[in-house]
Structures are given as C-alpha cells and as structure tokens.
Design a protein around this motif. Structure first.
Motif, PDB file in Angstrom:
ATOM      1  N   SER A  26       7.895   6.850   6.995  1.00  0.00           N
ATOM      2  CA  SER A  26       6.866   7.485   6.159  1.00  0.00           C
ATOM      3  C   SER A  26       5.852   8.298   6.957  1.00  0.00           C
ATOM      4  O   SER A  26       4.989   8.940   6.362  1.00  0.00           O
ATOM      5  N   GLN A  37       7.197  -4.360   9.782  1.00  0.00           N
ATOM      6  CA  GLN A  37       6.915  -3.568   8.580  1.00  0.00           C
ATOM      7  C   GLN A  37       6.221  -2.257   8.962  1.00  0.00           C
ATOM      8  O   GLN A  37       6.608  -1.173   8.511  1.00  0.00           O
ATOM      9  N   LEU A  62       0.828  -1.223   0.000  1.00  0.00           N
ATOM     10  CA  LEU A  62       0.000   0.000   0.000  1.00  0.00           C
ATOM     11  C   LEU A  62       0.848   1.252   0.000  1.00  0.00           C
ATOM     12  O   LEU A  62       0.406   2.314  -0.423  1.00  0.00           O
ATOM     13  N   ASN A  63       2.065   1.153   0.523  1.00  0.00           N
ATOM     14  CA  ASN A  63       2.932   2.322   0.627  1.00  0.00           C
ATOM     15  C   ASN A  63       3.724   2.581  -0.656  1.00  0.00           C
ATOM     16  O   ASN A  63       4.478   3.546  -0.740  1.00  0.00           O
ATOM     17  N   PHE A  73       7.516   1.594   8.667  1.00  0.00           N
ATOM     18  CA  PHE A  73       6.634   2.569   8.006  1.00  0.00           C
ATOM     19  C   PHE A  73       6.457   3.794   8.902  1.00  0.00           C
ATOM     20  O   PHE A  73       6.560   4.938   8.451  1.00  0.00           O
ATOM     21  N   ALA A  91      12.505  -4.724   7.775  1.00  0.00           N
ATOM     22  CA  ALA A  91      11.617  -5.788   8.270  1.00  0.00           C
ATOM     23  C   ALA A  91      11.905  -7.092   7.528  1.00  0.00           C
ATOM     24  O   ALA A  91      11.908  -8.180   8.118  1.00  0.00           O
ATOM     25  N   ILE A  92      12.186  -6.971   6.240  1.00  0.00           N
ATOM     26  CA  ILE A  92      12.522  -8.166   5.441  1.00  0.00           C
ATOM     27  C   ILE A  92      13.834  -8.772   5.929  1.00  0.00           C
ATOM     28  O   ILE A  92      13.964  -9.994   6.041  1.00  0.00           O
ATOM     29  N   LEU A  99       5.714  -8.963   1.966  1.00  0.00           N
ATOM     30  CA  LEU A  99       6.324  -8.243   3.077  1.00  0.00           C
ATOM     31  C   LEU A  99       7.117  -7.058   2.519  1.00  0.00           C
ATOM     32  O   LEU A  99       7.936  -7.241   1.615  1.00  0.00           O
ATOM     33  N   ALA A 100       6.852  -5.860   3.064  1.00  0.00           N
ATOM     34  CA  ALA A 100       7.544  -4.648   2.624  1.00  0.00           C
ATOM     35  C   ALA A 100       8.474  -4.142   3.727  1.00  0.00           C
ATOM     36  O   ALA A 100       8.506  -4.701   4.816  1.00  0.00           O
ATOM     37  N   GLU A 101       9.186  -3.074   3.429  1.00  0.00           N
ATOM     38  CA  GLU A 101      10.156  -2.422   4.326  1.00  0.00           C
ATOM     39  C   GLU A 101      11.430  -3.266   4.410  1.00  0.00           C
ATOM     40  O   GLU A 101      11.472  -4.314   5.067  1.00  0.00           O
ATOM     41  N   LYS A 116      -6.573   3.116   4.257  1.00  0.00           N
ATOM     42  CA  LYS A 116      -6.876   1.976   3.372  1.00  0.00           C
ATOM     43  C   LYS A 116      -6.716   0.656   4.115  1.00  0.00           C
ATOM     44  O   LYS A 116      -7.522  -0.256   3.967  1.00  0.00           O
ATOM     45  N   VAL A 143      -2.488   5.642   3.517  1.00  0.00           N
ATOM     46  CA  VAL A 143      -2.068   4.236   3.610  1.00  0.00           C
ATOM     47  C   VAL A 143      -2.734   3.583   4.825  1.00  0.00           C
ATOM     48  O   VAL A 143      -3.290   2.478   4.745  1.00  0.00           O
ATOM     49  N   LYS A 192       6.348   1.196  -2.320  1.00  0.00           N
ATOM     50  CA  LYS A 192       7.808   1.248  -2.335  1.00  0.00           C
ATOM     51  C   LYS A 192       8.383  -0.154  -2.519  1.00  0.00           C
ATOM     52  O   LYS A 192       7.825  -1.123  -2.024  1.00  0.00           O
TER      53      LYS A 192
END
Lengths: 203, 203
Positions: free
Chosen positions: B103, B95, A51-52, B99, A71-72, A66-68, B144, B141, A54
């Motif tokens: 962000s 994550q 949703l962000n 964020f 965190a990954i 999985l994002a960031e 949502k 974000v 990136k």
C-alpha cells in the motif's frame, strides 16, 4: 476459548489463504462476510479493526485484530508443519510472501477483481493489458523456481505455497493462460492434493 | 566469519533499510553496487542470485542468497532489540511490513524513482498523479496510527519503523508534501534520533 473470527469476503483470494490454512490446521473459525463492493470496509466500524480498510482481518481475541493476509498466515502457522523452523527457510518463506504481495498480487488478483468480481473487464481493458506484462513476469519467476522445486521452500508444502496458490490457481479468471507453465500446473495439482484442501469459495 | 555481502543500489530505499539495520546492529558488511538503471539486475549472473531480478539481495554465506528487503529485515533482526519477541507484536510488525510493500512502496518509492533517480518525472506525470491518490491514503493510515503511537509496534523502534521510514522520509523526492502530517514528521525525527542512525546514501 472463543473461535477465531475472520472478517472476510468470499471471492477474495487473500481471504481464501486464511480459510485454507485454518481448515488445514483444523482450527474452527467464525466467518464474517464484509461486502467490499458495497464499501463496507470503509465504515468507521471496520476502520477501527484495520485502518487500511482491507479484508481479511483476523480477530484473535476480543478487540485484538490482525490485518494483511500474509502476516496472518505467519501468525497462525508458527510452530506448525506449515512454517519451517530453520531460520533461513523461514526467511525464504517470507521472501516468497513479499514477492506475492509486491510482484504478483497487483497484477493477477486486481485484474481478476475487475474482470470476474466487478464484471467490468472492458472498462479496465488498457490497465489490465499493462498489468499482464508484469503478471507474466511473476509467473515466469514461479515457473523457473518450480522447474527444480516441488514446493516453494524446503521441498515441502508451506504458507509460501498457500499464499502463491490463492491467486495463481484462478489466474484464468484474470485473463491469464497457464498452458505455457507446466511446472506451475504440476504444483497446482500438488497443492490441491494436500490433506484437508478446500476450494476458494468453499466454506 | 566472512562479512555479509549486500547487493545494493545506493539511492534505493529498499537497500537503505538493510544498510540502516546492519549499521544499527553493528554488523560489518560488504556492499556491492548493482546499477539497476544499466539493467545489471537482469543479467544471468544476477538472476542466479534473485530470479525476480531486484536488489537488495543479501548473501548470507557463499552461494546462499536472500531477496526482498522486508524478508531480509526480519532475518537479520530476529533475536535482537529491533524485532519483538511476543508473538502478536511480531505479527503486527509483519502487518506493517506487508502494508509497506503493498500500500505504500508502489505509490511513493516508484514515483521517487521516476522523478528523482531517472529524472523523467514529466514523462510519467499522469501515472505519478494517479499513484499520489493511493500514496496519500497510505500516509493518512500512518498519520492516524502515529497520532496515538510513538512507533509502529509496541511503543518502541523496530524494523517496522525502518521499513516505513525508508521511503517516507524522502517522500518529497516523490512529489509529496508532508506538511499536513505532523505525527509522521514527529516520528521521522524520532527515527533520526535513534543510535547509529545513518542517512539514506551514507555508507
């Protein structure tokens, strides 16, 4: 098992963190290039993954994203030699990961993006100069810590080093001069000498 | 056992994250106020606790310090109901924590600091307007995500909610209007209804 799928942008240091760790872990992965300059992280399809909007995004299994970058890194390194087992050492790794995203990345990665990737350094000159003040403060924090530590946490290479290395070792591409930071320079050499090291745009 | 010692600044949302979690965990703590406006995070004494010169800092035992609010949240919540046990859910919490720091915090917490804490909103007007663009993106974000989720991760209250709540619920103090964000407003109510909830400047 399907190989992990990494939504990535090759010049990105945040993407590189994941590529470097996966390579050092010996885990095969499929890389999907997403051209962030063409706005391909803003499509409905990509936003359904993050949703962000990136990169990097890791697809762990079909439809599970999985994002960031940091965190990954934690997700992938838990239970391996790249993430400590001790509770306080783990917390110290996280401390440096949050330092990287809050006090380092906006001041080094973002100017690098403007200068070296977009090739629009002149246009962003005033903003870059402002950010360099904070960027040099972050480098000073790293230099002081590394003056008495070989690596960021527990005297061994971990994801804290991977995270901070990603943009620090290319800080010249963001207009920084690392000459006054001998401890950082020595640490960069130590990271580059780790087994299975790869360069930032090497795949 | 000595109570934990928290180096803190009462109006800080980053400090509040830790106060709220410690209170909900029922863990006694001693709060040491550090006046960041008077520069007391830049003294040699404070820098020996956190080289990066920021509160909050948690003194876990004599001489053992942990900085970065979100790293402290993870440290304190591991093994409790506020941090998931499942590996992927834990990664999703991280994550959202990253964020929040990358962000969200620079665009909401920092303008709040200028406007409400320093009372210098006029002076920073242009910079605040620029940051609001990114701040509203972050709120979008969240909106949502919360449109289809009661809490940020795994449909239960966790440190991801604590972290994002800290500055979101006082976003009006940073010049934001939450009227167009009904899902965020409903989530704020859910957080406020958690057991042992305390207000941001309540100690």
């Amino acid at each position: 098992m399907e190989p992990l799928r990494l939504y990535d942008f090759l010049p990105s240091g945040n993407g590189y963190k994941i590529r470097l760790l996966l390579t050092q872990l010996g885990m095969p992965f499929e890389r999907i290039e997403v051209d962030i300059i063409q706005g391909l992280t803003s499509t409905p399809e990509f936003l359904s993954k993050n949703l962000n909007g990136k990169i990097p995004v890791l697809e762990i299994e079909s439809g599970k994203y999985l994002a960031e970058s940091n965190a990954i890194l934690v997700y992938l390194s838990e239970g391996t030699e790249y993430f400590p087992y001790d509770r306080f050492l783990r917390a110290q790794v996280l401390q440096w990961l949050f330092f990287e995203q809050y006090s380092h990345e906006p001041y080094i990665a973002t100017p690098r993006f403007w200068i070296t990737i977009l090739n629009r350094g002149d246009e962003y000159k005033a903003e870059i100069e402002k950010r360099q003040i904070s960027g040099y403060l972050a480098l000073n924090v790293m230099e002081k810590h590394l003056a008495t530590n070989s690596f960021f946490v527990g005297e061994r290479y971990s994801i804290a080093d991977i995270s901070l290395f990603a943009y620090t070792h290319v800080a010249d591409e963001a207009g920084y001069d690392l000459t006054p930071f001998p401890a950082i320079q020595a640490w960069i050499s130590r990271v580059k000498n780790q087994p299975r090291y790869i360069e930032i745009t090497e795949v």
